[in-house]
Design a protein around this motif. Structure first.
Motif, PDB file in Angstrom:
ATOM      1  N   PRO A  21      14.737  35.363 -79.262  1.00  0.00           N
ATOM      2  CA  PRO A  21      15.486  35.062 -78.037  1.00  0.00           C
ATOM      3  C   PRO A  21      15.772  33.564 -77.960  1.00  0.00           C
ATOM      4  O   PRO A  21      14.869  32.749 -78.209  1.00  0.00           O
ATOM      5  N   THR A  22      17.006  33.223 -77.594  1.00  0.00           N
ATOM      6  CA  THR A  22      17.420  31.828 -77.652  1.00  0.00           C
ATOM      7  C   THR A  22      18.187  31.443 -76.396  1.00  0.00           C
ATOM      8  O   THR A  22      19.007  32.216 -75.907  1.00  0.00           O
ATOM      9  N   LEU A  23      17.893  30.259 -75.894  1.00  0.00           N
ATOM     10  CA  LEU A  23      18.649  29.706 -74.775  1.00  0.00           C
ATOM     11  C   LEU A  23      19.387  28.479 -75.291  1.00  0.00           C
ATOM     12  O   LEU A  23      18.783  27.589 -75.910  1.00  0.00           O
ATOM     13  N   PHE A  24      20.687  28.454 -74.995  1.00  0.00           N
ATOM     14  CA  PHE A  24      21.522  27.379 -75.552  1.00  0.00           C
ATOM     15  C   PHE A  24      22.298  26.691 -74.437  1.00  0.00           C
ATOM     16  O   PHE A  24      22.896  27.333 -73.577  1.00  0.00           O
ATOM     17  N   ALA A  25      22.229  25.352 -74.441  1.00  0.00           N
ATOM     18  CA  ALA A  25      23.039  24.570 -73.502  1.00  0.00           C
ATOM     19  C   ALA A  25      23.915  23.627 -74.318  1.00  0.00           C
ATOM     20  O   ALA A  25      23.407  22.874 -75.163  1.00  0.00           O
ATOM     21  N   GLU A  26      25.196  23.672 -74.039  1.00  0.00           N
ATOM     22  CA  GLU A  26      26.127  22.848 -74.815  1.00  0.00           C
ATOM     23  C   GLU A  26      26.035  21.391 -74.382  1.00  0.00           C
ATOM     24  O   GLU A  26      25.907  21.086 -73.196  1.00  0.00           O
ATOM     25  N   ARG A  27      26.082  20.482 -75.334  1.00  0.00           N
ATOM     26  CA  ARG A  27      26.171  19.057 -75.024  1.00  0.00           C
ATOM     27  C   ARG A  27      27.205  18.445 -75.967  1.00  0.00           C
ATOM     28  O   ARG A  27      27.420  18.953 -77.074  1.00  0.00           O
ATOM     29  N   THR A  75       0.514  21.153 -76.223  1.00  0.00           N
ATOM     30  CA  THR A  75      -0.215  22.390 -75.945  1.00  0.00           C
ATOM     31  C   THR A  75      -0.554  22.439 -74.463  1.00  0.00           C
ATOM     32  O   THR A  75      -1.162  21.515 -73.933  1.00  0.00           O
ATOM     33  N   HIS A  76      -0.143  23.495 -73.807  1.00  0.00           N
ATOM     34  CA  HIS A  76      -0.395  23.664 -72.368  1.00  0.00           C
ATOM     35  C   HIS A  76      -1.347  24.838 -72.159  1.00  0.00           C
ATOM     36  O   HIS A  76      -1.828  25.424 -73.124  1.00  0.00           O
ATOM     37  N   ALA A  77      -1.566  25.182 -70.892  1.00  0.00           N
ATOM     38  CA  ALA A  77      -2.509  26.268 -70.597  1.00  0.00           C
ATOM     39  C   ALA A  77      -2.034  27.590 -71.198  1.00  0.00           C
ATOM     40  O   ALA A  77      -2.802  28.306 -71.839  1.00  0.00           O
ATOM     41  N   THR A  78      -0.750  27.904 -71.014  1.00  0.00           N
ATOM     42  CA  THR A  78      -0.286  29.238 -71.401  1.00  0.00           C
ATOM     43  C   THR A  78       0.833  29.208 -72.445  1.00  0.00           C
ATOM     44  O   THR A  78       1.354  30.254 -72.796  1.00  0.00           O
ATOM     45  N   TYR A  79       1.211  28.021 -72.874  1.00  0.00           N
ATOM     46  CA  TYR A  79       2.248  27.966 -73.910  1.00  0.00           C
ATOM     47  C   TYR A  79       2.097  26.695 -74.740  1.00  0.00           C
ATOM     48  O   TYR A  79       1.452  25.729 -74.318  1.00  0.00           O
ATOM     49  N   THR A  80       2.719  26.747 -75.903  1.00  0.00           N
ATOM     50  CA  THR A  80       2.709  25.605 -76.814  1.00  0.00           C
ATOM     51  C   THR A  80       4.150  25.346 -77.213  1.00  0.00           C
ATOM     52  O   THR A  80       4.866  26.268 -77.624  1.00  0.00           O
ATOM     53  N   GLN A  81       4.568  24.115 -77.060  1.00  0.00           N
ATOM     54  CA  GLN A  81       5.972  23.806 -77.293  1.00  0.00           C
ATOM     55  C   GLN A  81       6.135  22.765 -78.409  1.00  0.00           C
ATOM     56  O   GLN A  81       5.539  21.690 -78.355  1.00  0.00           O
ATOM     57  N   PHE A  82       6.964  23.117 -79.401  1.00  0.00           N
ATOM     58  CA  PHE A  82       7.370  22.174 -80.443  1.00  0.00           C
ATOM     59  C   PHE A  82       8.787  21.719 -80.117  1.00  0.00           C
ATOM     60  O   PHE A  82       9.632  22.526 -79.730  1.00  0.00           O
ATOM     61  N   ARG A  83       9.044  20.417 -80.319  1.00  0.00           N
ATOM     62  CA  ARG A  83      10.387  19.890 -80.056  1.00  0.00           C
ATOM     63  C   ARG A  83      10.825  19.021 -81.231  1.00  0.00           C
ATOM     64  O   ARG A  83       9.992  18.354 -81.852  1.00  0.00           O
ATOM     65  N   ALA A  84      12.127  18.996 -81.448  1.00  0.00           N
ATOM     66  CA  ALA A  84      12.683  18.100 -82.464  1.00  0.00           C
ATOM     67  C   ALA A  84      14.015  17.561 -81.962  1.00  0.00           C
ATOM     68  O   ALA A  84      14.740  18.247 -81.237  1.00  0.00           O
ATOM     69  N   GLN A  85      14.312  16.337 -82.354  1.00  0.00           N
ATOM     70  CA  GLN A  85      15.573  15.727 -81.940  1.00  0.00           C
ATOM     71  C   GLN A  85      16.177  14.993 -83.127  1.00  0.00           C
ATOM     72  O   GLN A  85      15.467  14.295 -83.863  1.00  0.00           O
ATOM     73  N   GLY A  86      17.481  15.151 -83.348  1.00  0.00           N
ATOM     74  CA  GLY A  86      18.135  14.479 -84.461  1.00  0.00           C
ATOM     75  C   GLY A  86      19.485  15.093 -84.722  1.00  0.00           C
ATOM     76  O   GLY A  86      20.183  15.485 -83.782  1.00  0.00           O
ATOM     77  N   THR A  87      19.824  15.226 -86.000  1.00  0.00           N
ATOM     78  CA  THR A  87      21.081  15.872 -86.348  1.00  0.00           C
ATOM     79  C   THR A  87      20.869  17.384 -86.356  1.00  0.00           C
ATOM     80  O   THR A  87      19.729  17.862 -86.381  1.00  0.00           O
ATOM     81  N   ALA A  88      21.972  18.128 -86.361  1.00  0.00           N
ATOM     82  CA  ALA A  88      21.869  19.587 -86.396  1.00  0.00           C
ATOM     83  C   ALA A  88      21.080  20.026 -87.619  1.00  0.00           C
ATOM     84  O   ALA A  88      20.220  20.922 -87.547  1.00  0.00           O
ATOM     85  N   TRP A 141      14.969  27.251 -77.925  1.00  0.00           N
ATOM     86  CA  TRP A 141      16.006  26.662 -77.073  1.00  0.00           C
ATOM     87  C   TRP A 141      16.700  25.547 -77.845  1.00  0.00           C
ATOM     88  O   TRP A 141      16.095  24.888 -78.703  1.00  0.00           O
ATOM     89  N   LEU A 142      17.945  25.351 -77.534  1.00  0.00           N
ATOM     90  CA  LEU A 142      18.739  24.340 -78.234  1.00  0.00           C
ATOM     91  C   LEU A 142      19.710  23.683 -77.273  1.00  0.00           C
ATOM     92  O   LEU A 142      20.279  24.345 -76.399  1.00  0.00           O
ATOM     93  N   SER A 143      19.868  22.393 -77.457  1.00  0.00           N
ATOM     94  CA  SER A 143      20.869  21.656 -76.706  1.00  0.00           C
ATOM     95  C   SER A 143      21.699  20.907 -77.752  1.00  0.00           C
ATOM     96  O   SER A 143      21.205  19.967 -78.381  1.00  0.00           O
ATOM     97  N   ALA A 144      22.949  21.377 -77.967  1.00  0.00           N
ATOM     98  CA  ALA A 144      23.754  20.852 -79.085  1.00  0.00           C
ATOM     99  C   ALA A 144      25.222  21.146 -78.799  1.00  0.00           C
ATOM    100  O   ALA A 144      25.555  21.801 -77.800  1.00  0.00           O
ATOM    101  N   ASP A 145      26.097  20.662 -79.683  1.00  0.00           N
ATOM    102  CA  ASP A 145      27.509  20.971 -79.460  1.00  0.00           C
ATOM    103  C   ASP A 145      27.802  22.432 -79.803  1.00  0.00           C
ATOM    104  O   ASP A 145      28.682  23.055 -79.236  1.00  0.00           O
TER     105      ASP A 145
END
Lengths: 526, 316
Positions: free
Chosen positions: A12-18, A65-78, A165-169
């Motif tokens: 499942p993916t959530l996408f917001a255009e930027r 790492t949070h109580a009920t979830y763990t989130q990995f993030r990355a920022q850069g080129t596609a 989740w992704l925020s990209a063009d």
């Protein structure tokens, strides 16, 4: 700009255009430290660290790492973000366990460098499990071995247990997420308070009032929190100048509930006035002159905030967390309308729920005068068994019974039943520190009690090995010594000192019960 | 042959029978009694306070009040009465001994009663923030519960916002500011200055000066005789306050009893027997019990001044 819901490689993916050319993306897994138990506290953090080790270095990425979830993030080129996200997914199937020990050192070093905020509220509410584990350091890290991290990765870092989740063009073409298969994990158990509420405890910082309470997750709870925080600020900061900062924040706990946390510091000599101000403000929201305009203003402010929120990467990341935890996320217009419709009766209902479930950390006279009961400082019972007198000569004694251990003495009663044991730190010098699920602990120390090897052996045989963390012998000067003065009152917690021990080198799989050390997630009968 | 001097009459409801009407009616008709009490508003006003005291002391009202409040939980008047009864019972239970002589069990029962009263009082003040009677009772509970000067100050400021001239509440708050309750004499002096700066000529608020002087003497100097009441700064303060008090009629007959008792006792201990006697003469048989008790070991001398004043009054 809206958030698009789609799917990438079955995830499942959530996408917001930027349109600024940047790409930010993340993977959020439904697993956190509240899913662990005290004997493996820190396991999720270690697995997350380990998964990151093989990734390219020139991309900005991190993990929380949070109580009920763990989130990995990355920022850069596609390309680089895709590379990191794919690489992470691959890593969970092939964790680089050769790097486990250095990663554990890093995790422990992070903990050393972090300011630990005491959380007696969490301990009183949840005990030494689930959400209460935030009151403890990452106790289990030293003894975590390769088998444990592999099993944990296979249990929790799966395709069914993640949202992307992704925020990209645009969505990166050809993005692969080669995760192992597995279902969505249920939320951690044990959300009911172990301490009858409302209750008060002595605040570890006497100049800081902290009150938490549980409310239904709803638009009303958002408005209630705002009204409560604003009213408290007005009372203790603006009108009476007793405090520099006071307010309330709302933290969503799960799909059904949220925690409201009230904090207020106090100017010198003004603690009691701040506490009294809080009592009156809460009472007003329950029974008093609650102004329609006061509620309406808070509701409008909350609705405006929702309407103004941009579909940026923070929003899409928060929605991914919500999706993962089963928290519905209405569209902004719908959400704003629900907030604007909140009225005084809704706020009163929240105030009642908050008051009934509240745990208050206060100074000085406590809150018995306002109807809060004192949180228990002793276990309710002591066990009947063989008694070993304390070496301090003040009437303290250790009781070793078939079903557990107690330490008793003047004003002191702390019991851990083996059936409720969540951790026993076993020192090679003979010390045994036991912690029960209710947070009470018993420290069996041969230097403090006239206990013999046979009694220690009885304890070792009775406990669940899955709850044991081994630690090396302590230096002679670090062993506790009998105190000449009266014993301290029993602490319903004392988060045990992190056993910064060298890891137990016994191969985990060769120790009985190693697999049982995993938290019980209520899935996959093996 | 002269007739005997009348014994002191400490019960204001006895001196002013109309204030006892709600209490007299309560056993048969509680709602009617509450309505009579409400008619004596403004809350915290002296007549209201005396009527409330009488209801607080009346027998047999606990169960009717509980039943009434179960049916009418929003009746703040009934809550004030119930709280006043519990507060009165709490202080009677505690007694007047120093804290060290009050056992733990009695203290526990005292705190429990005050905490019970707090439950009613907080509901009143959040529903009616200008209810000075409830805030005044909360000053008393705060002192008994040892909540400290910070919380007492917050409660006093709420009360002051509704009525800055509530004489009984001023006295209660002054007690919080004394050293034995966590304050100091500098704060007491500053508070007395603040009150008298805003007091009109003839107001009973001027009697806060002798009340404060007596309190300090009683707490710190009574073992040394009455010399501390004769210190020049004390006498100067009493003179100025008395002058302002006597400069106009006192608006409240009930507050006048408090004020005249303060001046009578303080001036008597300060050796100003003639002026003390004038206040006793004004009082007639009435006396305020709290200040009279502050006379301590010198009450027989004060009784002599009072007797001569009342005898003189009868000769006229």
């Amino acid at each position: 700009m809206s958030v698009l819901r789609t799917e990438v490689d079955g995830v499942p993916t959530l996408f917001a255009e930027r349109t600024d050319g940047h790409v930010t993306g993340g993977l959020v897994f439904r697993v956190g430290w509240a899913d662990e138990n005290l004997a493996v506290r820190g396991l999720t953090h270690v697995v997350a660290h380990l998964a990151m080790t093989g990734l390219v270095e020139d991309v900005h990425r991190y993990v929380d790492t949070h109580a009920t979830y763990t989130q990995f993030r990355a920022q850069g080129t596609a390309q680089s973000v895709s590379h990191v996200l794919s690489g992470l997914c691959t890593a969970f199937s092939e964790l680089p366990v050769d790097g486990l020990e250095p990663e554990k050192e890093l995790v422990l070093a992070e903990a050393d460098g972090r300011h630990r905020v005491p959380r007696p509220d969490a301990l009183y509410r949840y005990g030494a499990s689930s959400h209460g584990l935030c009151a403890y350091p990452e106790t289990g890290v030293p003894a975590i071995g390769p088998d444990l991290v592999r099993v944990w990765a296979a249990e929790a870092f799966t395709r069914g247990n993640v949202v992307l989740w992704l925020s990209a063009d645009r969505l990166p073409a050809g993005l692969r997420l080669p995760l192992p298969e597995g279902p969505r994990l249920p939320p951690p158990a044990g959300a009911d308070s172990r301490t009858p509420t409302p209750a008060w405890y002595r605040s570890p910082d006497p100049d800081l009032l902290t009150v938490t309470g549980v409310v239904p997750r709803s638009p009303a709870s958002v408005v209630f929190t705002d009204v409560l925080g604003a009213a408290l600020h007005r009372e203790v900061c603006e009108e009476h100048a007793l405090s520099h900062a006071a307010g309330a924040v709302l933290t969503v706990r799960d799909a059904d509930s949220a925690v409201v946390t009230v904090t207020a510091d106090s100017h010198p000599g003004e603690r009691a006035g701040v506490t009294g101000g809080f009592v009156d403000v809460l009472a007003r929201l329950r029974w008093g002159a609650l102004l329609d305009e006061e509620v309406a203003a808070a509701a409008r402010a909350a609705a405006d905030q929702v309407s103004r929120a941009a579909a940026d990467h923070e929003t899409v990341s928060a929605r991914a967390v919500g999706e993962l935890l089963g928290i519905p996320h209405p569209e902004p217009d719908e959400h704003a309308a629900a907030l604007a419709a909140v009225g005084p009766d809704d706020v009163r209902a929240c105030a009642e729920a908050f008051a009934a479930s509240s745990l208050a950390g206060v100074a000085d006279r406590g809150l018995g005068w306002a109807g809060w009961a004192a949180a228990p400082l002793s276990s309710p019972h002591e066990l009947d068994g063989r008694t070993y007198p304390g070496r301090d000569g003040h009437g303290t004694a250790l009781v070793v019974a078939d079903e557990g251990v107690s330490v008793v003495g003047p004003g002191l009663r702390s019991t851990v039943r083996y059936a409720d044991l969540v951790l026993m730190t076993s020192y090679a010098d003979g010390g045994r520190h036991l912690v029960g699920g209710d947070g009470f602990g018993v420290e069996v120390e041969p230097t403090l009690f006239a206990i013999d090897g046979a009694a220690l052996a009885r304890i070792d045989e009775a406990v669940d090995l899955a709850r044991v963390v081994r630690a090396p012998a302590r230096a002679a000067q670090d062993l506790p010594q009998p105190r000449p003065a009266e014993p301290d009152p029993p602490a319903p917690v004392p988060p045990p000192a992190v056993p910064h021990a060298a890891p137990d080198l016994t191969p985990a799989a060769s120790r009985p019960g190693w697999r049982d050390r995993l938290p019980r997630l209520g899935r996959r009968s093996s | 042959m002269s007739s005997p001097v009348p014994p002191p009459r400490f019960d204001l409801a006895e001196s002013f029978p109309e204030t006892g009407e709600p209490a007299a009616r309560a056993a048969q008709d509680l709602p009617g009694a509450l309505a009579l009490l409400t008619a004596r508003r403004p809350r915290g006003g002296a007549e209201y306070g005396v009527a409330l005291d009488a209801l607080a002391a009346a027998d047999g009202l606990d169960e009717p009040l509980d039943r009434h409040l179960a049916e009418h939980p929003d009746d703040t008047e009934a809550r004030v009465v119930r709280a006043a009864r519990v507060v009165r019972r709490a202080w009677e239970l505690r007694g007047t001994e120093p804290g060290a002589q009050v056992g733990a069990e009695r203290f526990d029962a005292f705190f429990a009663l005050l905490a019970r009263a707090e439950q009613d009082l907080v509901r009143v003040v959040v529903a009616e923030p200008a209810d000075t009677a409830a805030w005044g009772l909360r000053l008393s509970t705060a002192r008994g519960l040892a909540l400290g000067t910070s919380e007492a100050g917050r409660r006093w400021r709420h009360l002051r916002a509704a009525d800055a001239h509530d004489v009984r509440a001023q006295r209660e708050y002054l007690q919080h500011l004394t050293p034995k309750w966590g304050g100091d004499w500098g704060r007491v002096d500053a508070f007395v200055g603040e009150v008298t700066a805003a007091a009109a000529p003839g107001s009973a608020e001027w009697a806060l000066v002798p009340y404060a002087a007596l309190t300090r003497w009683y707490d710190d100097h009574r073992a040394e005789g009455t010399s501390a009441m004769r210190w020049p700064e004390v006498v100067t303060g009493l003179d100025a306050a008395e002058q302002s008090f006597l400069a106009a009629p006192t608006p409240s007959r009930y507050e006048a009893v408090l004020a005249h008792t303060d001046f009578a006792v303080a001036l008597g201990l300060a050796g100003k027997r003639g002026r003390s006697a004038a206040h006793f003469a004004q009082l007639g048989p009435s006396l305020a019990p709290g200040t009279w008790a502050l006379g301590a070991d010198h009450r027989s001398d004060l009784e002599n001044i009072r007797a001569s004043a009342l005898a003189e009054g009868r000769r006229r």
